[in-house]
Design a protein around this motif. Structure first.
Motif, PDB file in Angstrom:
ATOM      1  N   ALA A  65      -4.941  15.849  15.029  1.00 41.91           N
ATOM      2  CA  ALA A  65      -3.877  14.927  14.624  1.00 41.91           C
ATOM      3  C   ALA A  65      -4.437  13.816  13.744  1.00 41.91           C
ATOM      4  CB  ALA A  65      -3.186  14.336  15.841  1.00 41.91           C
ATOM      5  N   ALA A  66      -5.608  13.299  14.097  1.00 44.34           N
ATOM      6  CA  ALA A  66      -6.233  12.254  13.291  1.00 44.34           C
ATOM      7  C   ALA A  66      -6.608  12.792  11.908  1.00 44.34           C
ATOM      8  CB  ALA A  66      -7.467  11.703  13.998  1.00 44.34           C
ATOM      9  N   GLU A  67      -7.107  14.014  11.867  1.00 49.19           N
ATOM     10  CA  GLU A  67      -7.471  14.620  10.577  1.00 49.19           C
ATOM     11  C   GLU A  67      -6.242  14.836   9.706  1.00 49.19           C
ATOM     12  OE1 GLU A  67      -9.784  15.572   7.625  1.00 49.19           O
ATOM     13  OE2 GLU A  67     -10.568  14.948   9.569  1.00 49.19           O
ATOM     14  N   ARG A  68      -5.148  15.311  10.308  1.00 46.26           N
ATOM     15  CA  ARG A  68      -3.891  15.469   9.549  1.00 46.26           C
ATOM     16  C   ARG A  68      -3.389  14.125   9.043  1.00 46.26           C
ATOM     17  NH1 ARG A  68      -2.174  19.171  13.527  1.00 46.26           N
ATOM     18  NH2 ARG A  68      -1.070  17.458  14.538  1.00 46.26           N
ATOM     19  N   TYR A  69      -3.496  13.104   9.866  1.00 45.30           N
ATOM     20  CA  TYR A  69      -3.053  11.777   9.459  1.00 45.30           C
ATOM     21  C   TYR A  69      -3.895  11.266   8.290  1.00 45.30           C
ATOM     22  CZ  TYR A  69      -1.917   6.838   9.548  1.00 45.30           C
ATOM     23  OH  TYR A  69      -1.530   5.572   9.179  1.00 45.30           O
ATOM     24  N   ARG A  70      -5.208  11.446   8.389  1.00 44.79           N
ATOM     25  CA  ARG A  70      -6.093  11.010   7.289  1.00 44.79           C
ATOM     26  C   ARG A  70      -5.789  11.765   6.000  1.00 44.79           C
ATOM     27  NH1 ARG A  70     -10.429  11.941  10.942  1.00 44.79           N
ATOM     28  NH2 ARG A  70     -10.622  10.137  12.275  1.00 44.79           N
ATOM     29  N   ALA A  71      -5.476  13.064   6.126  1.00 45.40           N
ATOM     30  CA  ALA A  71      -5.169  13.864   4.935  1.00 45.40           C
ATOM     31  C   ALA A  71      -3.850  13.411   4.297  1.00 45.40           C
ATOM     32  CB  ALA A  71      -5.094  15.344   5.302  1.00 45.40           C
ATOM     33  N   MET A  72      -2.892  13.032   5.120  1.00 45.40           N
ATOM     34  CA  MET A  72      -1.590  12.619   4.598  1.00 45.40           C
ATOM     35  C   MET A  72      -1.575  11.162   4.135  1.00 45.40           C
ATOM     36  SD  MET A  72       0.871  14.513   7.374  1.00 45.40           S
ATOM     37  CE  MET A  72       2.329  13.684   6.784  1.00 45.40           C
ATOM     38  N   ASN A  73      -2.514  10.351   4.630  1.00 47.11           N
ATOM     39  CA  ASN A  73      -2.559   8.928   4.302  1.00 47.11           C
ATOM     40  C   ASN A  73      -3.964   8.525   3.864  1.00 47.11           C
ATOM     41  OD1 ASN A  73       0.184   8.244   5.302  1.00 47.11           O
ATOM     42  ND2 ASN A  73      -0.707   8.986   7.208  1.00 47.11           N
ATOM     43  N   PRO A  74      -4.388   8.991   2.687  1.00 49.49           N
ATOM     44  CA  PRO A  74      -5.748   8.647   2.254  1.00 49.49           C
ATOM     45  C   PRO A  74      -5.855   7.166   1.921  1.00 49.49           C
ATOM     46  CG  PRO A  74      -4.591   9.800   0.505  1.00 49.49           C
ATOM     47  CD  PRO A  74      -3.687   9.804   1.694  1.00 49.49           C
ATOM     48  N   THR A  75      -6.923   6.540   2.382  1.00 48.63           N
ATOM     49  CA  THR A  75      -7.140   5.122   2.111  1.00 48.63           C
ATOM     50  C   THR A  75      -8.406   4.881   1.314  1.00 48.63           C
ATOM     51  OG1 THR A  75      -8.325   4.855   4.188  1.00 48.63           O
ATOM     52  CG2 THR A  75      -5.960   4.406   4.215  1.00 48.63           C
ATOM     53  N   GLY A  76      -9.190   5.878   1.125  1.00 55.42           N
ATOM     54  CA  GLY A  76     -10.448   5.707   0.431  1.00 55.42           C
ATOM     55  C   GLY A  76     -11.515   5.210   1.385  1.00 55.42           C
ATOM     56  N   ASP A  77     -12.720   5.122   0.908  1.00 54.42           N
ATOM     57  CA  ASP A  77     -13.848   4.680   1.715  1.00 54.42           C
ATOM     58  C   ASP A  77     -14.069   3.207   1.449  1.00 54.42           C
ATOM     59  OD1 ASP A  77     -15.960   4.701   3.408  1.00 54.42           O
ATOM     60  OD2 ASP A  77     -17.324   5.723   2.028  1.00 54.42           O
ATOM     61  N   MET A  78     -13.374   2.364   2.191  1.00 54.72           N
ATOM     62  CA  MET A  78     -13.383   0.930   1.913  1.00 54.72           C
ATOM     63  C   MET A  78     -14.658   0.239   2.385  1.00 54.72           C
ATOM     64  SD  MET A  78      -9.430   0.164   2.866  1.00 54.72           S
ATOM     65  CE  MET A  78      -9.560  -1.570   2.530  1.00 54.72           C
ATOM     66  N   HIS A  79     -15.256   0.713   3.456  1.00 52.89           N
ATOM     67  CA  HIS A  79     -16.406   0.023   4.027  1.00 52.89           C
ATOM     68  C   HIS A  79     -17.668   0.871   4.039  1.00 52.89           C
ATOM     69  CE1 HIS A  79     -13.707  -3.116   5.310  1.00 52.89           C
ATOM     70  NE2 HIS A  79     -12.930  -2.195   5.870  1.00 52.89           N
ATOM     71  N   ASN A  80     -17.641   2.017   3.426  1.00 51.22           N
ATOM     72  CA  ASN A  80     -18.774   2.940   3.392  1.00 51.22           C
ATOM     73  C   ASN A  80     -19.263   3.311   4.782  1.00 51.22           C
ATOM     74  OD1 ASN A  80     -18.901   3.235   0.615  1.00 51.22           O
ATOM     75  ND2 ASN A  80     -20.195   1.423   0.370  1.00 51.22           N
ATOM     76  N   GLU A  81     -18.361   3.361   5.757  1.00 46.88           N
ATOM     77  CA  GLU A  81     -18.726   3.778   7.101  1.00 46.88           C
ATOM     78  C   GLU A  81     -18.285   5.218   7.315  1.00 46.88           C
ATOM     79  OE1 GLU A  81     -17.045   1.124   9.918  1.00 46.88           O
ATOM     80  OE2 GLU A  81     -18.009  -0.626   9.053  1.00 46.88           O
ATOM     81  N   PRO A  82     -19.147   6.046   7.890  1.00 45.28           N
ATOM     82  CA  PRO A  82     -18.731   7.440   8.141  1.00 45.28           C
ATOM     83  C   PRO A  82     -17.649   7.481   9.210  1.00 45.28           C
ATOM     84  CG  PRO A  82     -20.856   6.986   9.133  1.00 45.28           C
ATOM     85  CD  PRO A  82     -20.489   5.776   8.315  1.00 45.28           C
ATOM     86  N   GLU A  83     -16.678   8.346   9.002  1.00 39.22           N
ATOM     87  CA  GLU A  83     -15.595   8.507   9.972  1.00 39.22           C
ATOM     88  C   GLU A  83     -16.106   9.322  11.150  1.00 39.22           C
ATOM     89  OE1 GLU A  83     -12.191  10.207   8.136  1.00 39.22           O
ATOM     90  OE2 GLU A  83     -12.076   8.647   6.626  1.00 39.22           O
ATOM     91  N   THR A  84     -15.645   8.983  12.331  1.00 36.15           N
ATOM     92  CA  THR A  84     -15.986   9.741  13.519  1.00 36.15           C
ATOM     93  C   THR A  84     -14.721  10.281  14.152  1.00 36.15           C
ATOM     94  OG1 THR A  84     -15.891   7.758  14.894  1.00 36.15           O
ATOM     95  CG2 THR A  84     -18.047   8.358  14.001  1.00 36.15           C
ATOM     96  N   THR A  85     -14.893  11.306  14.960  1.00 36.17           N
ATOM     97  CA  THR A  85     -13.773  11.898  15.663  1.00 36.17           C
ATOM     98  C   THR A  85     -13.646  11.273  17.039  1.00 36.17           C
ATOM     99  OG1 THR A  85     -15.156  13.632  16.572  1.00 36.17           O
ATOM    100  CG2 THR A  85     -14.117  14.081  14.448  1.00 36.17           C
TER     101      THR A  85
END
Length: 92
Positions: A65-85
């Motif tokens: 669900a989080a991955e689908r949300y990220r795909a539908m609402n891209p925000t870019g890499d604002m803080h250069n932090e890797p995303e975690t699950t």
């Protein structure tokens, strides 16, 4: 998985809850102590295993669900932090 993963937390809560409930019910029913403890330990082990399965399903569902949300609402890499699950692993 890290030590405090949601999967293990769900499993532990289910196991301990089953142990407590089985012990209370057995004592209330007048079962002798050794039999009550044995039944409670068996209930704990079974519910811990069921909790592991439920925890894995929950974590995978939340990650998807989080991955689908990220795909539908891209925000870019604002803080250069890797995303975690949810499970604490790095997203691909």
């Amino acid at each position: 998985m890290n030590e405090a993963s949601p999967v293990r937390i769900v499993a532990a809560c289910m196991g301990l809850g089953a142990f407590a409930l089985a012990l209370i019910v057995a004592i209330d029913a007048g079962v002798d102590t050794a039999t009550a403890i044995l039944r409670a330990v068996v209930a704990m082990a079974v519910c811990y295993a069921i909790g592991l399965v439920i925890g894995v399903i929950g974590v995978r569902t939340a990650d998807e669900a989080a991955e689908r949300y990220r795909a539908m609402n891209p925000t870019g890499d604002m803080h250069n932090e890797p995303e975690t699950t949810i499970s604490g692993e790095r997203a691909a």
